[in-house]
Scaffold this active site. Structure first.
Site, PDB file in Angstrom:
ATOM      1  N   SER A 188      33.589  37.868  51.354  1.00  0.00           N
ATOM      2  CA  SER A 188      34.619  38.484  52.009  1.00  0.00           C
ATOM      3  C   SER A 188      34.231  38.359  53.508  1.00  0.00           C
ATOM      4  O   SER A 188      35.029  38.102  54.328  1.00  0.00           O
ATOM      5  CB  SER A 188      34.425  40.099  51.671  1.00  0.00           C
ATOM      6  OG  SER A 188      34.697  40.226  50.247  1.00  0.00           O
TER       7      SER A 188
ATOM      8  N   ARG B 220      36.556  36.407  56.645  1.00  0.00           N
ATOM      9  CA  ARG B 220      36.736  36.848  57.839  1.00  0.00           C
ATOM     10  C   ARG B 220      36.029  36.162  58.965  1.00  0.00           C
ATOM     11  O   ARG B 220      36.678  36.321  59.954  1.00  0.00           O
ATOM     12  CB  ARG B 220      36.123  38.473  57.810  1.00  0.00           C
ATOM     13  CG  ARG B 220      37.130  39.291  56.828  1.00  0.00           C
ATOM     14  CD  ARG B 220      36.655  40.478  56.270  1.00  0.00           C
ATOM     15  NE  ARG B 220      37.505  41.397  55.567  1.00  0.00           N
ATOM     16  CZ  ARG B 220      37.828  41.091  54.306  1.00  0.00           C
ATOM     17  NH1 ARG B 220      37.301  40.055  53.624  1.00  0.00           N
ATOM     18  NH2 ARG B 220      38.662  42.023  53.608  1.00  0.00           N
TER      19      ARG B 220
ATOM     20  N   ASN C 202      44.391  30.214  43.914  1.00  0.00           N
ATOM     21  CA  ASN C 202      44.489  31.646  43.421  1.00  0.00           C
ATOM     22  C   ASN C 202      43.673  32.518  44.249  1.00  0.00           C
ATOM     23  O   ASN C 202      43.233  33.504  43.840  1.00  0.00           O
ATOM     24  CB  ASN C 202      44.297  31.787  41.955  1.00  0.00           C
ATOM     25  CG  ASN C 202      44.577  33.022  41.271  1.00  0.00           C
ATOM     26  OD1 ASN C 202      45.576  33.839  41.983  1.00  0.00           O
ATOM     27  ND2 ASN C 202      44.067  33.586  40.331  1.00  0.00           N
TER      28      ASN C 202
ATOM     29  N   GLY D  23      43.493  35.159  46.372  1.00  0.00           N
ATOM     30  CA  GLY D  23      44.445  36.228  47.231  1.00  0.00           C
ATOM     31  C   GLY D  23      43.944  36.602  48.396  1.00  0.00           C
ATOM     32  O   GLY D  23      44.737  36.703  49.489  1.00  0.00           O
TER      33      GLY D  23
ATOM     34  N   ARG E  90      51.091  37.845  42.280  1.00  0.00           N
ATOM     35  CA  ARG E  90      50.123  38.692  42.887  1.00  0.00           C
ATOM     36  C   ARG E  90      50.763  39.226  44.135  1.00  0.00           C
ATOM     37  O   ARG E  90      51.515  38.530  45.106  1.00  0.00           O
ATOM     38  CB  ARG E  90      48.803  37.943  43.553  1.00  0.00           C
ATOM     39  CG  ARG E  90      47.915  37.247  42.269  1.00  0.00           C
ATOM     40  CD  ARG E  90      46.538  36.821  42.552  1.00  0.00           C
ATOM     41  NE  ARG E  90      45.597  37.965  43.020  1.00  0.00           N
ATOM     42  CZ  ARG E  90      44.389  37.556  43.463  1.00  0.00           C
ATOM     43  NH1 ARG E  90      44.294  36.509  43.429  1.00  0.00           N
ATOM     44  NH2 ARG E  90      43.941  38.490  43.673  1.00  0.00           N
TER      45      ARG E  90
ATOM     46  N   SER F  61      46.446  46.984  48.021  1.00  0.00           N
ATOM     47  CA  SER F  61      45.368  46.017  48.505  1.00  0.00           C
ATOM     48  C   SER F  61      44.891  46.332  49.990  1.00  0.00           C
ATOM     49  O   SER F  61      45.829  46.589  50.784  1.00  0.00           O
ATOM     50  CB  SER F  61      45.512  44.367  48.185  1.00  0.00           C
ATOM     51  OG  SER F  61      44.610  43.767  49.201  1.00  0.00           O
ATOM     52  N   SER F  62      43.488  46.624  50.149  1.00  0.00           N
ATOM     53  CA  SER F  62      43.133  46.855  51.580  1.00  0.00           C
ATOM     54  C   SER F  62      43.191  45.567  52.539  1.00  0.00           C
ATOM     55  O   SER F  62      43.314  45.465  53.808  1.00  0.00           O
ATOM     56  CB  SER F  62      41.830  47.269  51.631  1.00  0.00           C
ATOM     57  OG  SER F  62      40.907  46.327  51.084  1.00  0.00           O
TER      58      SER F  62
ATOM     59  N   ASP G  82      35.718  45.229  42.482  1.00  0.00           N
ATOM     60  CA  ASP G  82      35.092  43.734  42.050  1.00  0.00           C
ATOM     61  C   ASP G  82      34.203  43.987  41.100  1.00  0.00           C
ATOM     62  O   ASP G  82      33.654  43.118  40.257  1.00  0.00           O
ATOM     63  CB  ASP G  82      34.604  42.733  43.080  1.00  0.00           C
ATOM     64  CG  ASP G  82      35.908  42.233  43.952  1.00  0.00           C
ATOM     65  OD1 ASP G  82      36.914  42.327  43.271  1.00  0.00           O
ATOM     66  OD2 ASP G  82      35.709  41.801  45.041  1.00  0.00           O
TER      67      ASP G  82
ATOM     68  N   LYS H 270      44.625  41.388  40.226  1.00  0.00           N
ATOM     69  CA  LYS H 270      43.561  40.511  40.547  1.00  0.00           C
ATOM     70  C   LYS H 270      43.642  39.095  40.119  1.00  0.00           C
ATOM     71  O   LYS H 270      44.824  38.737  39.669  1.00  0.00           O
ATOM     72  CB  LYS H 270      41.967  40.890  40.170  1.00  0.00           C
ATOM     73  CG  LYS H 270      41.659  42.148  41.001  1.00  0.00           C
ATOM     74  CD  LYS H 270      41.614  41.967  42.337  1.00  0.00           C
ATOM     75  CE  LYS H 270      41.102  43.669  42.952  1.00  0.00           C
ATOM     76  NZ  LYS H 270      40.378  43.008  44.536  1.00  0.00           N
ATOM     77  N   GLU H 271      42.687  38.130  39.958  1.00  0.00           N
ATOM     78  CA  GLU H 271      42.731  36.748  39.636  1.00  0.00           C
ATOM     79  C   GLU H 271      43.299  36.784  38.034  1.00  0.00           C
ATOM     80  O   GLU H 271      43.878  35.853  37.566  1.00  0.00           O
ATOM     81  CB  GLU H 271      41.382  36.164  39.596  1.00  0.00           C
ATOM     82  CG  GLU H 271      41.138  35.725  40.805  1.00  0.00           C
ATOM     83  CD  GLU H 271      40.409  36.655  41.838  1.00  0.00           C
ATOM     84  OE1 GLU H 271      39.831  36.279  42.905  1.00  0.00           O
ATOM     85  OE2 GLU H 271      40.478  37.870  41.420  1.00  0.00           O
TER      86      GLU H 271
ATOM     87  N   ARG I 150      42.290  42.416  35.151  1.00  0.00           N
ATOM     88  CA  ARG I 150      40.873  42.534  34.969  1.00  0.00           C
ATOM     89  C   ARG I 150      40.584  43.587  34.079  1.00  0.00           C
ATOM     90  O   ARG I 150      39.832  43.487  33.294  1.00  0.00           O
ATOM     91  CB  ARG I 150      40.118  42.727  36.359  1.00  0.00           C
ATOM     92  CG  ARG I 150      39.750  41.442  36.995  1.00  0.00           C
ATOM     93  CD  ARG I 150      38.654  41.404  37.913  1.00  0.00           C
ATOM     94  NE  ARG I 150      38.610  40.166  38.549  1.00  0.00           N
ATOM     95  CZ  ARG I 150      38.203  39.889  39.615  1.00  0.00           C
ATOM     96  NH1 ARG I 150      38.285  41.011  40.748  1.00  0.00           N
ATOM     97  NH2 ARG I 150      38.375  38.644  40.318  1.00  0.00           N
TER      98      ARG I 150
ATOM     99  N   ARG J  94      34.904  36.709  38.022  1.00  0.00           N
ATOM    100  CA  ARG J  94      34.139  37.874  37.805  1.00  0.00           C
ATOM    101  C   ARG J  94      34.010  38.096  35.962  1.00  0.00           C
ATOM    102  O   ARG J  94      32.814  38.744  35.722  1.00  0.00           O
ATOM    103  CB  ARG J  94      34.507  39.096  38.342  1.00  0.00           C
ATOM    104  CG  ARG J  94      34.737  38.742  39.891  1.00  0.00           C
ATOM    105  CD  ARG J  94      34.505  39.725  40.818  1.00  0.00           C
ATOM    106  NE  ARG J  94      34.631  39.502  42.102  1.00  0.00           N
ATOM    107  CZ  ARG J  94      33.684  39.027  42.851  1.00  0.00           C
ATOM    108  NH1 ARG J  94      32.373  38.961  42.407  1.00  0.00           N
ATOM    109  NH2 ARG J  94      33.736  38.667  44.086  1.00  0.00           N
TER     110      ARG J  94
END
Length: 420
Positions: free
Chosen positions: A21, A25, A89, A91, A119, A165-166, A308, A335-336, A339, A380
């Site tokens: 993450s 960024r 993929n 996101g 997604r 999603s944030s 996650d 998610k991917e 989940r 994951r």
């Protein structure tokens, strides 16, 4: 396929790569900066390299030195890009780049894998539309591929729905300081995964951007600010640390993860607190966190801010006494993989009672048996079920290379548990 061999270990000290993450960024902020940036300890995974390649296509000068990445920023305005930008993929790449692309010139088209096209990104596109950007989903279904025209954004007030999603809010925050008017962002629904917003604000402030906020309700960012060039270090990834702490929880061993501390803005550090409630011993130091396994018991926990880590916790819960209820996690369906469904499928194959309800996951502990675990190309899922194989014979992880999405050398680091 990889078969996980059972192993009981004593104490192991490991290091995990840089935060996925934070890497995304930091690289985006560097590309928007006013000069030459060096990013230290970046995660070099499939997802982060997709973001880096996209930034290069959008005009940033990039030199990948493996241990560091040098990026020459574009002072808040990307260059035109005539070709489609493929994001597989990832996101995070799709959502963060879709916002900042509005700062560029020309029209940017972001594409991806078949799973990416399911997604959701519609709430971000709606927010961009409010700002005067004619962003659109090509198939008009609220999902990628998307087209984002540049040279249309001046800023102003905007409302965004963050119930899915944030990252929609993070995308707006990253673009806001480079707009002429700045932005006043109000959250209408949500906010899921709020610690990721703290990460975004942390990055903005490290790069010299001023942000005013009212909790997680409103964010005000002045316009015509400048991302300051410099040297930026990415901290270790708490999400990746979770698999090794989980391994300690399941086996009764002890794992110290270097460089991850309670001071981090990464919400996934909170997983150690959940393990503590389940019966583990947690030792927090200035430069590490250690988890030592104990007799595990089921818990009820809200994981909205640690999505996650839900598969990780669910697998650990399979070895606990009683039932674990994981609440406020409906957004994991986008998610991917789905989940919640993927985790349940794996646990059920191992003979564990698990069910996904509307907004929660319920796991009743027992005695897991060996099984072939379908990963659904979800990193994951692969890493979470690897933990089970340390105790249960016959656990085989199918398509193990999917870990390259976030932790390319996971299996190499995993082997360090066997040396302990």
């Amino acid at each position: 396929m990889i078969e996980i061999k059972p192993h009981r270990f004593g104490h192991c000290r490991i290091s995990v790569p840089g935060s996925k993450s934070y890497t995304h960024r930091t690289m985006i902020a560097a590309a928007l900066s006013d000069g030459s940036c060096t990013v230290r300890n970046p995660l070099r995974s499939q997802d982060t390299l997709l973001t880096l390649a996209a930034l290069e296509k959008m005009g940033a000068a990039v030199v990948d030195n493996r241990e560091t990445v040098d990026i020459v920023g574009l002072n808040g305005c990307f260059k035109p890009c005539d070709e489609s930008i493929y994001l597989a993929n990832s996101g995070t790449s799709m959502r963060l780049l879709a916002g900042v692309a509005a700062l560029g010139r020309g029209t940017y088209r972001f594409t991806g894998s078949p799973r990416m096209y399911h997604r959701p990104i519609g709430h971000l596109l709606e927010a961009l539309n409010q700002l005067g950007v004619a962003a659109r989903a090509v198939e008009e279904n609220g999902c990628p591929p998307v087209e984002i025209p540049g040279e249309q954004v001046s800023g102003g007030p905007v409302t965004v729905n963050c119930s899915v999603s944030s990252q929609f809010l993070s995308s707006l925050l990253l673009m806001a300081p480079c707009t002429p008017k700045g932005m006043s962002i109000t959250i209408s629904h949500g906010l899921v995964s709020s610690p990721y917003i703290d990460m975004t604000v942390d990055i903005l402030e490290r790069f010299g951007i001023q942000v005013q906020r009212d909790g997680y309700i409103r964010f005000d960012v002045k316009g015509n600010q400048t991302y300051r060039a410099g040297v930026y270090t990415v901290e270790p990834d708490a999400s990746q640390a979770g698999y090794f702490w989980g391994a300690a929880a399941i086996t009764g061993g002890s794992v110290t993860v270097n460089g991850v501390t309670d001071a981090s803005s990464q919400g996934d550090v909170g997983l150690v607190g959940v393990f503590e409630k389940m019966g583990c011993k947690v030792t927090r130091a200035a430069d590490s966190i250690t988890v030592t396994g104990g007799t595990l018991r089921g818990v009820t926990v809200d994981m909205a801010d640690m999505p996650d880590m839900v598969p990780t916790l669910a697998v650990v819960a399979a070895f606990a006494e009683g039932t674990t209820v994981i609440e406020n996690v409906s957004h994991l369906k986008a998610k991917e993989s789905d989940r919640l469904a993927s985790t349940c499928a794996g646990l059920e194959k191992m003979g564990i009672e698990a069910r996904a309800e509307k907004d929660r996951l319920v796991v009743t502990g027992g005695k897991p048996r060996g099984a072939d675990i379908q990963t659904y190309d979800d990193h994951r899922i692969a890493m979470s079920f690897a933990m089970a194989g340390l105790v249960t014979p016959g656990v085989k992880i199918l398509e193990p290379d999917c870990v390259e999405k976030s932790f390319p050398n996971f299996w190499e680091v995993w082997q360090s548990l066997y040396a302990a």
